[in-house]
Structure formats: C-alpha cells, structure tokens
Design a protein around this motif. Structure first.
Motif, PDB file in Angstrom:
ATOM      1  N   CYS A 254      50.554  42.040  48.164  1.00 44.72           N
ATOM      2  CA  CYS A 254      49.831  42.452  49.373  1.00 44.72           C
ATOM      3  C   CYS A 254      50.653  41.994  50.583  1.00 44.72           C
ATOM      4  CB  CYS A 254      48.449  41.812  49.392  1.00 44.72           C
ATOM      5  SG  CYS A 254      47.350  42.525  50.636  1.00 44.72           S
TER       6      CYS A 254
ATOM      7  N   CYS B 120      44.118  42.231  50.105  1.00 49.86           N
ATOM      8  CA  CYS B 120      44.031  43.320  49.147  1.00 49.86           C
ATOM      9  C   CYS B 120      43.069  42.973  48.023  1.00 49.86           C
ATOM     10  CB  CYS B 120      45.404  43.631  48.553  1.00 49.86           C
ATOM     11  SG  CYS B 120      46.661  44.095  49.774  1.00 49.86           S
ATOM     12  N   THR B 121      42.262  43.916  47.646  1.00 46.23           N
ATOM     13  CA  THR B 121      41.439  43.814  46.446  1.00 46.23           C
ATOM     14  C   THR B 121      41.956  44.847  45.461  1.00 46.23           C
ATOM     15  OG1 THR B 121      39.805  45.356  47.325  1.00 46.23           O
ATOM     16  CG2 THR B 121      39.473  43.017  47.794  1.00 46.23           C
ATOM     17  N   LYS B 122      41.150  45.167  44.464  1.00 43.18           N
ATOM     18  CA  LYS B 122      41.640  46.045  43.417  1.00 43.18           C
ATOM     19  C   LYS B 122      42.141  47.380  43.940  1.00 43.18           C
ATOM     20  CE  LYS B 122      40.336  48.285  39.095  1.00 43.18           C
ATOM     21  NZ  LYS B 122      39.261  48.514  38.104  1.00 43.18           N
ATOM     22  N   ASP B 123      41.366  48.017  44.855  1.00 43.00           N
ATOM     23  CA  ASP B 123      41.768  49.355  45.292  1.00 43.00           C
ATOM     24  C   ASP B 123      41.760  49.540  46.803  1.00 43.00           C
ATOM     25  OD1 ASP B 123      39.108  49.267  45.703  1.00 43.00           O
ATOM     26  OD2 ASP B 123      38.580  50.969  44.432  1.00 43.00           O
TER      27      ASP B 123
ATOM     28  N   ASP C   2      47.687  50.572  43.342  1.00 40.09           N
ATOM     29  CA  ASP C   2      46.323  51.042  43.105  1.00 40.09           C
ATOM     30  C   ASP C   2      45.472  51.040  44.364  1.00 40.09           C
ATOM     31  OD1 ASP C   2      46.342  48.342  43.343  1.00 40.09           O
ATOM     32  OD2 ASP C   2      45.216  47.921  41.479  1.00 40.09           O
TER      33      ASP C   2
END
Length: 547
Positions: A38, A44-47, A64
C-alpha cells in the motif's frame, strides 16, 4: 517404526515444495517478486484504498484494489493518465481536496470504472476530453465545486451513464451551456435539480426546466469579403431581369461602375460602365421592365440613361435641366399611386431641389420644392401611410413635406426642431414604429422616433467627421452604421429590450460615404463606398455562440 526409505522420501518432498515456492517468487531475469504494498499516505484493505494528504496520485496499489478514495490531498490537478496503472478500479472518489482542474484524458485506462465522485473540491475547469474512455461509467458526481460552465460534449461517449450530479456549483446558463440543456433532453441519465447562477435573465431558474430555445445564441457580424481598388462616393443595389447588380459612383474616375455576381468565382466582377464627369450619384430605377440610370454630375449637367438590352449597353436618352440642378447631392426614386418619380437634392445657392415624374417617354420636371436652401439629402418615406419627403439642408433644420393626393404635389408640413446642420436623414422601422437616423458631421448624430405628431429623440451618437448614418435591415437584425472620416466606422445593433442601439462592431473604412445591401444566393453583402480609399464589400455572417 519408520522405514528409512520413507523418511528420505518425506525429506525430498519437503525440499521440492520449498523449491517450487521459491521459483514462484522469481522473474525470468532473476528478480524476486513481492506483493505490491500500500503506498505511503494510503490505507489499504482487501479491495479498497484510502489516501489522505498525498501530494500526487500513487502509481502502484495492490492488484485487488477496486475502490480508491482521495481525501485532503495536496495536489490541485488530475493530470492525464493518472490511473493507467490501476486498470481494475470500479470506484474512484475525490472529496475535500484542493483540486481545481481536471486535465485531458485524466481517467484514461479505466475500462471497468462505474462510479466517479469528484465532490466538495474546488474544480473550476474541466478539459473537453477529461472523461474520454469512461464507457462503463454509470454514476458521475461533480457536486459542490466551483464550476460555472462545462465544455461542450464533455459527456460524449459515456452512454452507460444513468446519474449525473451537478448540485452545488455556480453554473452560468448562457450559450456555452446550451448544449447541456439539449443533452439533458436526449440522455437517459437523470440529473438532480440544479439552478442557474446567471446571467440575470436566467438567474434562479431550474436548468432542468430550460429548453434549447430558451437561449438566444445567434450573433451576427460583417466580415470583410472583397476589396475594390477604386474610390467611390455613392453605392446602390438593384435587380434587373433575374439578376442582382450593384453600381458605384466614382467621382475621380468619372464613371458609374456596374458590377455583377460571378456565381463560379463567388466574387463581384465588372459588368458595365457609364462614362461621366465628377459623378456623385448613379441611381438605377426599373420602370415597366426597363432599366434607367439617373447620373448626377457636378460639372457638365446630369443625364438619364436607359439600358438597351438588344445592344447590351447604356444609351443616354435625356438631359436634366441645368438651370434647376446645378450641384446635385442626392437622388431618391419612389412610386406614388402607380406613378414613378425621382427627386434630386441640389446643394447650390442658385439651384432647386426638384421632383421629376415619368410620363411614359421620359422624365419631366414635376415640382420644385424650394430654391436657395442648399439641400444635401432627400429621403422618401411613408408616415401614417402617406407619402413624405424629408429634406436636409446646410442652411435650415430638416423639413418634412407631405404628398397632397388631390393636388399631386408635396406640401411643407413641419420641420424637425433643434436639429440644425443635419447632413442627411435615413429612415427605418422596428415592429411598425418609424424611426429616423440624422447625420451630423460634427456634434451629435441622433435617432428619433415618430410619435404620431412629431419626431422625438431616442438616442444620440457623438459624431466626428460623419457624413453617413445608414440604417440597414437584414431579416430580424436591424443596424445603424455611423461612418467617420476621423475614426473607425461604428456598427450599432438594435436592442429590442432597451429600445435603443448598442455598439456591436467597428469597421476600418476610409472616408465612408454610403452603404447599401445586396442579397445573392442566400447571402447578404454590405457595400461600403469610400471617398479616399478602397471601396469595401462585407458579408453578413451568422455565428452560433453555442458551438
């Protein structure tokens, strides 16, 4: 109890797995591959990713990430190609940033983007192709920015749009935004209610309620079209047969120069000439399908010519009484009750402005209006459906004569008060109302309106060397052209709301003396005589400001 062979096979299998895993992190050139981190300043998270206080758009994000947001960022422009490294994005949001510009191709390379929110920023300008390539976008918000207008067709190619939000901007509903109103009536996308911040005529109105015809976006101008390499003092246009012609009086060359339209070259070309001496006016008139030209000269008397169509030339048929017409300055032709007349304004001390009548074979003196007044101009017009003449003179105020039908003579009716030293008077009509333009060489030229009993002042125009103040009408356009020997010629356009003329254009003409219009092939040309320079022809062009 373990078998040695089984232990060896287990160790070899584990070694193989480790080796495969290691290879999977190595490129062909030997560099180790790591998952994209990130960027600094982003979470940032998963998506999805949220960037705060970043100074530019990062080029790398985890593969992703499909949702990207920018908050309180330190850059003020979304430059072209900012997101070519993140093609998987489906949602992009900018809020509470200092953005003020969206550049060309700012979102190029986002084939899957469906939602774009650019809200609560300071966007004042969007490039015409800022959203190019966003074919899958279904929701666009530009709410709460500083937009006053949008470039034409900025949403072109965005056929998937179902929602556009423009609330909270200061949109000026002028011709630059007419395209948006047209687009709103054609698109399947919905728009929230938005209001006009200007101009005054539209202020506070809902843009959603406007129609394309709510905008008056057509303006006109006179564009230089052709220069004629001669001086001239008067000009006239006329039709004869099925063709249109123009004629210029050239005092120094001593000719009446007739021009016709070349339909191939699309210019005016020489048609014929009448040789004369010190020519001041060449006035054509058509009677019973015959073309006559009254040629006024300062020396050698004035004459009348007839066009011999079989010989294809002009033939002199008559001389004009030199005792009455000594120094002609203007000629007007007109018809009353089916009879044809012309009047010559004489500017000499000993001459007399005289009306001539056609008797079937020639023109004869019908009436002398008044001697000794040095008339400079005569204008024929109808006041309350009655024929009138207005004579301008260097020795008195303009005099109005009315036709007496029983006597078949013009009788003095009145004069125009407080208008001494008027060189000429020309009339025009707006919605049935009668106006006149009065020309002064030095002082104030004026526009006056007939109120049913007398002419009253409407507007004044400072004159500096003016010898022509000519009204011309083209369709719904009404102009008054004020010439000047000392400065540029001013074109004034009638403003119906104000009931006055407003300045619209300046033309560079040396010593203009007369203007006339001619319409050919659905085009309109303004002919401008020049006493000390090049005679000019201008084309009247319509310009759509919404394009």
């Amino acid at each position: 109890m373990e078998y040695p062979g089984r232990a060896v096979r287990g160790w070899k299998g584990w070694t193989l797995l480790v080796w495969v895993a290691a290879v999977s992190f190595v490129f062909a050139d030997g560099r180790r591959v790591r998952p994209t981190r990130c960027p600094a300043g982003c979470t940032c998270t998963k998506d999805n990713a949220l960037c705060e206080n970043v100074r530019s758009v990062p080029h790398t994000f985890p593969s992703d990430v499909v949702s990207l947001s920018f908050v309180k960022s330190g850059f003020n422009e979304i430059v072209g190609g900012s997101f070519v490294h993140t093609p998987a994005l489906q949602l992009l949001l900018f809020t509470a940033n200092s953005l003020d510009l969206i550049d060309e191709d700012a979102f190029l390379g986002l084939p899957h983007l469906e939602y774009l929110f650019i809200e609560n920023n300071k966007i004042a300008s969007i490039s015409p192709n800022a959203f190019r390539g966003l074919k899958t976008l279904i929701h666009l918000s530009l709410a709460y920015n500083n937009l006053e207008t949008l470039p034409k067709d900025v949403f072109k190619g965005m056929d998937a749009l179902t929602k556009v939000d423009l609330r909270g901007n200061n949109l000026i509903c002028d011709c630059n935004l007419k395209w948006l109103v047209e687009w709103m009536h054609l698109t399947n996308a919905t728009l929230d209610q938005i209001y006009c911040s200007g101009p005054p005529v539209q202020q506070g109105k809902k843009i959603n309620d406007l129609l394309p015809h709510s905008f008056d976006c057509i303006i006109a101008e006179f564009a230089s079209y052709q220069s004629l390499k001669f001086e001239s003092i008067s000009v006239g246009a006329f039709g004869f047969g099925e063709d249109q012609y123009v004629v210029f009086a050239q005092p120094f060359a001593g000719t009446c120069s007739f021009l016709e339209w070349d339909h191939v070259e699309m210019t005016f070309r020489t048609y014929d000439t009448i040789e004369s001496t010190s020519t001041v006016v060449c006035k054509p008139t058509v009677i019973d399908n015959h073309l006559f030209v009254i040629v006024a000269q300062l020396f050698g008397g004035s004459h009348i010519y007839k066009r011999d169509t079989s010989a294809n030339k002009f033939i002199k048929i008559q001389d004009i009484d030199i005792l009455k017409i000594r120094k002609p300055n203007d000629i007007e032709t007109f018809a009353i009750d089916g009879e044809s007349f012309f009047v010559i304004a004489d500017s000499s001390k000993a001459g007399s402005t005289t009306v001539y009548k056609w008797n079937g074979n020639g023109f004869y003196s019908h009436q002398s209006l008044h001697p000794w007044f040095r008339d400079t101009d005569v204008e024929y017009l109808e006041i309350s459906n009655k024929p009138h003449l207005i004579l301008s003179s260097s020795s008195q105020r303009p005099v109005v004569y009315q036709w007496n039908r029983s006597q078949k003579q013009f009788e003095r009716r009145t004069d125009i008060p407080d208008m001494e030293d008027v060189f000429s008077v020309k009339h025009f009509r707006v919605k049935g109302q009668l106006f006149i333009c009065l020309t002064r060489f030095i002082g104030d030229s004026k526009v006056m309106r007939w109120d049913g009993a007398m002419f009253k002042e409407v507007q004044t125009f400072p004159s500096r060397g003016s010898m022509v103040f000519q009204p011309v009408s083209i369709g719904n356009w009404q102009y008054a052209i004020l010439g000047s020997d000392y400065s540029l010629t001013q074109v004034h356009q009638w403003d119906a709301e104000r009931g006055q003329f407003v300045m619209s254009q300046e033309l560079n003409i040396q010593a203009p003396r007369a203007f006339s219009l001619v319409s050919i092939d659905d085009r309109v040309f303004l002919l401008a005589s020049s006493f000390k320079g090049t005679t000019q022809i201008y084309e009247h062009l319509m310009i759509d400001l919404s394009n």
